[in-house]
Design a protein around this motif. Structure first.
Motif, PDB file in Angstrom:
ATOM      1  N   UNK A  24      49.263  38.002  36.657  1.00 48.24           N
ATOM      2  CA  UNK A  24      49.507  39.282  37.229  1.00 48.24           C
ATOM      3  C   UNK A  24      49.734  39.163  38.606  1.00 48.24           C
ATOM      4  N   UNK A  25      50.668  39.853  39.401  1.00 46.51           N
ATOM      5  CA  UNK A  25      51.053  39.537  40.794  1.00 46.51           C
ATOM      6  C   UNK A  25      50.897  41.028  40.942  1.00 46.51           C
ATOM      7  N   UNK A  26      50.236  41.109  42.569  1.00 45.25           N
ATOM      8  CA  UNK A  26      50.169  42.352  43.274  1.00 45.25           C
ATOM      9  C   UNK A  26      50.601  42.144  44.674  1.00 45.25           C
ATOM     10  N   UNK A  27      50.688  43.142  45.436  1.00 44.74           N
ATOM     11  CA  UNK A  27      51.224  43.088  46.898  1.00 44.74           C
ATOM     12  C   UNK A  27      50.573  43.940  47.620  1.00 44.74           C
ATOM     13  N   UNK A  28      49.845  43.394  48.905  1.00 48.08           N
ATOM     14  CA  UNK A  28      48.978  44.269  49.509  1.00 48.08           C
ATOM     15  C   UNK A  28      49.191  43.813  50.877  1.00 48.08           C
ATOM     16  N   UNK A  29      49.778  44.245  51.674  1.00 45.52           N
ATOM     17  CA  UNK A  29      49.861  44.314  53.108  1.00 45.52           C
ATOM     18  C   UNK A  29      50.388  43.058  53.774  1.00 45.52           C
ATOM     19  N   UNK A  30      51.336  42.354  52.905  1.00 38.61           N
ATOM     20  CA  UNK A  30      52.147  41.355  53.521  1.00 38.61           C
ATOM     21  C   UNK A  30      51.288  39.908  52.754  1.00 38.61           C
ATOM     22  N   UNK A  32      50.496  38.293  48.863  1.00 34.01           N
ATOM     23  CA  UNK A  32      50.586  38.263  47.360  1.00 34.01           C
ATOM     24  C   UNK A  32      49.478  37.696  46.468  1.00 34.01           C
ATOM     25  N   UNK A  33      49.156  38.633  45.638  1.00 35.82           N
ATOM     26  CA  UNK A  33      47.825  38.110  44.790  1.00 35.82           C
ATOM     27  C   UNK A  33      48.102  37.589  43.608  1.00 35.82           C
ATOM     28  N   UNK A  34      47.762  36.523  43.160  1.00 36.12           N
ATOM     29  CA  UNK A  34      47.975  36.237  41.489  1.00 36.12           C
ATOM     30  C   UNK A  34      46.769  36.028  40.626  1.00 36.12           C
ATOM     31  N   UNK A  35      46.536  36.677  39.738  1.00 33.11           N
ATOM     32  CA  UNK A  35      45.148  36.516  38.971  1.00 33.11           C
ATOM     33  C   UNK A  35      45.631  36.244  37.435  1.00 33.11           C
ATOM     34  N   UNK A  41      40.359  41.336  35.382  1.00 33.84           N
ATOM     35  CA  UNK A  41      40.185  41.658  36.926  1.00 33.84           C
ATOM     36  C   UNK A  41      39.113  41.246  37.668  1.00 33.84           C
ATOM     37  N   UNK A  42      38.325  40.318  36.851  1.00 37.26           N
ATOM     38  CA  UNK A  42      36.927  39.914  37.374  1.00 37.26           C
ATOM     39  C   UNK A  42      37.069  38.453  37.969  1.00 37.26           C
ATOM     40  N   UNK A  43      38.168  37.991  37.767  1.00 36.97           N
ATOM     41  CA  UNK A  43      38.267  36.545  38.382  1.00 36.97           C
ATOM     42  C   UNK A  43      38.803  36.328  39.519  1.00 36.97           C
ATOM     43  N   UNK A  44      38.955  35.063  39.945  1.00 38.40           N
ATOM     44  CA  UNK A  44      39.469  34.832  41.310  1.00 38.40           C
ATOM     45  C   UNK A  44      41.038  35.295  41.561  1.00 38.40           C
ATOM     46  N   UNK A  45      41.312  35.436  42.721  1.00 42.94           N
ATOM     47  CA  UNK A  45      42.652  35.947  42.961  1.00 42.94           C
ATOM     48  C   UNK A  45      43.248  34.913  44.071  1.00 42.94           C
ATOM     49  N   UNK A  46      44.142  34.288  43.627  1.00 37.12           N
ATOM     50  CA  UNK A  46      44.926  33.333  44.436  1.00 37.12           C
ATOM     51  C   UNK A  46      46.048  34.014  45.578  1.00 37.12           C
ATOM     52  N   UNK A  47      45.812  33.826  46.928  1.00 36.32           N
ATOM     53  CA  UNK A  47      46.725  34.519  47.684  1.00 36.32           C
ATOM     54  C   UNK A  47      47.709  33.920  48.495  1.00 36.32           C
ATOM     55  N   UNK A  48      48.697  34.362  48.818  1.00 31.75           N
ATOM     56  CA  UNK A  48      49.870  33.601  49.346  1.00 31.75           C
ATOM     57  C   UNK A  48      50.546  34.605  50.368  1.00 31.75           C
ATOM     58  N   UNK A  49      51.052  33.925  51.202  1.00 29.51           N
ATOM     59  CA  UNK A  49      51.672  35.021  52.487  1.00 29.51           C
ATOM     60  C   UNK A  49      53.034  35.087  51.820  1.00 29.51           C
ATOM     61  N   UNK A  50      53.920  36.031  52.549  1.00 36.70           N
ATOM     62  CA  UNK A  50      55.389  36.232  52.160  1.00 36.70           C
ATOM     63  C   UNK A  50      56.264  34.875  52.463  1.00 36.70           C
TER      64      UNK A  50
END
Length: 72
Positions: A24-30, A32-35, A41-50
């Motif tokens: 799953x992908x989500x966008x928060x304030x610039x 991008x989270x990937x889980x 929803x309890x595991x880690x989230x990989x985060x990337x900038x735009x």
């Protein structure tokens, strides 16, 4: 820089996803989270900038990450 809060994010997954193989992908304030969907929803989230996300998508569209390419 503060870590983005993904707790109320709108998570999306591909319509091409199947059982047991979804992310799953989500966008928060610039950011991008990937889980992993199976973590509910309890595991880690990989985060990337735009910029990183745009580079990844460009490579994916260009076939750089197709399984046959990765297996080489």
């Amino acid at each position: 820089m503060d870590k983005p809060d993904f707790s109320t994010a709108k998570w999306r997954k591909s319509t091409g996803s199947g059982d047991g193989g979804c992310v799953e992908i989500a966008y928060v304030g610039g950011t991008i989270g990937v889980r992993d969907t199976k973590d509910n929803g309890t595991g880690p989230i990989l985060m990337f900038n735009e910029r990183e996300w745009t580079a990844f998508l460009s490579g994916a569209r260009g076939g750089e990450f197709n399984l046959d390419t990765l297996a080489d």
